[in-house]
Design an enzyme around this catalytic site. Structure first.
Site, PDB file in Angstrom:
ATOM      1  N   HIS A 100     -17.346 -42.169  84.388  1.00  0.00           N
ATOM      2  CA  HIS A 100     -18.787 -42.478  84.419  1.00  0.00           C
ATOM      3  C   HIS A 100     -18.933 -43.957  84.762  1.00  0.00           C
ATOM      4  CE1 HIS A 100     -22.971 -41.312  83.254  1.00  0.00           C
ATOM      5  NE2 HIS A 100     -23.086 -42.634  83.165  1.00  0.00           N
ATOM      6  N   ASN A 109     -23.279 -44.620  80.152  1.00  0.00           N
ATOM      7  CA  ASN A 109     -23.889 -45.894  79.787  1.00  0.00           C
ATOM      8  C   ASN A 109     -25.180 -45.722  79.008  1.00  0.00           C
ATOM      9  OD1 ASN A 109     -24.825 -44.867  82.384  1.00  0.00           O
ATOM     10  ND2 ASN A 109     -26.113 -46.691  82.486  1.00  0.00           N
ATOM     11  N   HIS A 110     -25.787 -44.529  79.052  1.00  0.00           N
ATOM     12  CA  HIS A 110     -27.025 -44.307  78.305  1.00  0.00           C
ATOM     13  C   HIS A 110     -26.760 -43.849  76.878  1.00  0.00           C
ATOM     14  CE1 HIS A 110     -30.476 -44.618  81.194  1.00  0.00           C
ATOM     15  NE2 HIS A 110     -29.471 -44.631  82.043  1.00  0.00           N
TER      16      HIS A 110
END
Length: 620
Positions: free
Chosen positions: A230, A130-131
């Protein structure tokens, strides 16, 4: 790999993988003390890959801390990857699947070590988190850049989020065959909806055992099924995490990224009989209890349908000690009730931090690249604000002894909740409301519930129809101020009534009951509309409680018709149609629709002829 002989596990048949997740390169890079921590830990991971002679490195997302990493972070990442993963050492893994479909933005539509222009000694396979997910113009991720330059094999990337089809990267080494599945980060709410709608599909190689009979059937398979994801693993709400039980049972092992606390030892899912390993982050990005656990990466060895995962502790991670103290438990010891609580807590915290710094010394590994200044976080849980002091000034006392001077101490207030604060739901009234034939919309259910629950007196000020009107305007008119306006209006009228009646304190509740009896909902709604808060007639919005019958029916249009629900008409309204966000689509059954539409006020004063509705949720 229990029950496997040494002869069976010779190097030519065992796939060796170094597993790591959440490296967060570039985290705090402008911090003069902690700026190099993420790069130091990542370099150690690459050094371990070389020393352990692995066949590949598998990363579980969030390689970078920012979706658009700085030039400094990108430069250091490229430098480290070239230094440790390039070389003349032959790669023993043979790719069997269609590489053009597996690896995104690969120049030659192939794995990087088969590129004739590159010398790859240790291939790196990675999904995005997500980053570092795709963003900006072109919807590119930082991993796309690394893939194009031949440094990383980027797989598990999705461009069509209306459905997800997961095809594995098939590879072989000697007698062992690996099916590697990648599920890069998808917003948890969206993923939950896709799973609910059966729009997440796993494509498997042939001869896949169903895995329902236990590990024995899995060990006899030709393929070892490894999934790297993730997503949220901890339960943060029904649509805010990925339940393990939703994953397919044919998997052998799941590498779980995104969660930062280290739980690298494989944990068996009792229902699906696969194992889950959560390596955690390689650098702490928050001063939380989970981040204070010892950091590890894993050495995964696969032989046919069996595996062994060996935790490898990271020795270059900065020492981190976390402690949480409930001040109320030490009130008698510190004499907080006797006064001067702030000074006493200050001295108490100083002693605790000194002890924590001493404990941090035990975390020194002797590695020459390990930072020596520790991270210290003392969380003080308080109930009385008189215990607080200036945390920044406190931290300055340890400016040369800790790495996080500004936030050594964190105050967190303990909120005491009593049983009287709980609101009991009238389940019987709710059941009757749900079973009502003419209560098919949210507004109607709200009104019906409070009407059915009158005996329990759930409302002291509002009429039930006021809440129905509020719900109607929020959902159908997309009026974000509806709740504030209606609550403010009722409050003003109630205050005016109390000021005129001037009751004693013990008679306020009785006077509010009198207010509700004197001011009917229809009268209050009239006053509300005269203040300019009425529903606009030109928007032709449907009544909350129903519509008038005996009118013509318009042809189906818009999203309601496109869904093929039969002859219908949209009732999104002019206001809703102007918005760009995903919204609730509501279609009205043509057999019971009315051609004339009205406000809640007119429906209260006139006849109630209720229509039936079909609601589909396409909002994000």
């Amino acid at each position: 790999m229990n029950g496997t002989t040494t002869a069976e596990q010779d190097a030519d048949n065992v796939i060796r993988i170094l597993v790591a997740t959440d490296n967060h390169l570039g985290y705090g890079e402008k911090d003069a003390v902690r700026g190099e921590d993420s790069f130091t830990a990542f370099e150690e991971i690459l050094e371990l890959a070389v020393s352990e002679d692995v066949d590949m490195i598998l990363l579980g997302g969030d390689l970078f801390h920012d979706a658009v990493p700085s030039q400094n972070a990108l430069h250091k990442c490229i430098e480290l990857l070239r230094r440790y993963t390039f070389g003349d050492r032959p790669v023993s893994l043979e790719i069997l699947s269609d590489q053009g479909q597996c690896f995104h933005n690969a120049v030659n539509q192939s794995v990087n070590y088969e590129d004739p222009n590159l010398n790859i000694a240790i291939p790196v396979f990675s999904i995005h988190g997500n980053h570092d997910d795709p963003s900006g113009f072109g919807r590119l991720s930082s991993l796309d850049l690394l893939s194009t330059s031949g440094l990383v094999n980027y797989f598990g990337r999705w461009t069509d989020l209306t459905q997800v089809e997961i095809s594995p990267v098939l590879m072989r080494k000697g007698e062992s065959q690996l099916a590697l599945y990648g599920l890069s980060h998808i917003h948890d709410g969206r993923l939950a909806r896709l799973i609910k709608d059966f729009k997440v599909k796993f494509n498997c190689p042939e001869n896949v055992a169903n895995g329902e009979d236990g590990n024995e059937s899995k060990e006899e398979e030709d393929w070892f099924h490894l999934l790297v994801v993730h997503q949220n693993r901890a339960d943060r709400g029904p649509k805010n995490y990925l339940p393990e039980d939703l994953l397919p049972s044919f998997l052998h092992l799941v590498i779980w990224g995104h969660e930062h606390d280290c739980r690298i030892e494989p944990e068996e899912n009792a229902k699906k009989r696969f194992y889950v390993s959560q390596p955690g982050s390689s650098v702490p990005t928050s001063l939380s209890e989970g981040e204070a656990k010892k950091k590890h990466v894993g050495l995964l060895e696969i032989y046919k349908g069996k595996f062994k995962l060996k935790p490898l502790p990271l020795e270059t991670v900065r020492p981190f000690v976390f402690e949480s103290v409930v001040l109320a438990d030490h009130a008698d010891e510190l004499g907080l009730v006797e006064g001067d609580a702030s000074t006493k807590v200050f001295k108490f915290a100083q002693e605790r931090v000194e002890a924590m710094i001493e404990r941090a010394v035990a975390q020194h590994t002797g590695h020459p690249k390990q930072p020596t200044l520790p991270l210290i976080r003392l969380r003080l849980l308080y109930t009385d604000e008189s215990c607080m002091f200036n945390a920044i000034r406190f931290g300055e006392m340890f400016s040369t002894r800790v790495a996080n001077v500004q936030d050594v101490v964190q105050f967190s207030k303990v909120v005491k909740r009593t049983k009287t604060e709980a609101v009991n739901l009238d389940k019987e009234a709710l059941r009757r409301a749900l079973e009502a034939d003419n209560a098919t919309r949210v507004e109607e259910l709200v009104d019906r519930y409070f009407e059915e629950a009158k005996s329990n007196k759930p409302l002291k000020l509002f009429h039930s129809k006021a809440l129905a009107e509020m719900t109607y305007r929020l959902l159908e008119q997309r009026d974000a101020d509806a709740a504030e306006n209606i609550v403010k209006f009722y409050k003003e009228k109630a205050v005016d009534h109390l000021m005129e009646a001037m009751p004693n304190d013990e008679n306020i509740d009785e006077e509010l009951e009198r207010f509700r009896a004197l001011h009917k909902h229809g009268d209050l709604l009239k006053m509300l509309e005269t203040q300019g808060l009425k529903v606009k007639k030109e928007e032709k919005s449907m009544s909350v409680l129903g519509s008038e019958a005996n009118a013509s029916t318009a042809p189906a249009t818009g999203r309601g018709a496109a869904r093929g629900r039969g002859t219908a008409r949209t009732r999104a309204g002019a206001t809703a149609g102007t918005r760009g966000k995903g919204q609730l689509d509501v279609t009205v059954s043509s057999t019971r629709t009315s051609g004339r539409q009205q406000t809640l006020l007119s429906s209260v004063m006139g006849s109630r002829n209720t229509a039936s509705y079909v609601i589909s949720d396409d909002s994000d």
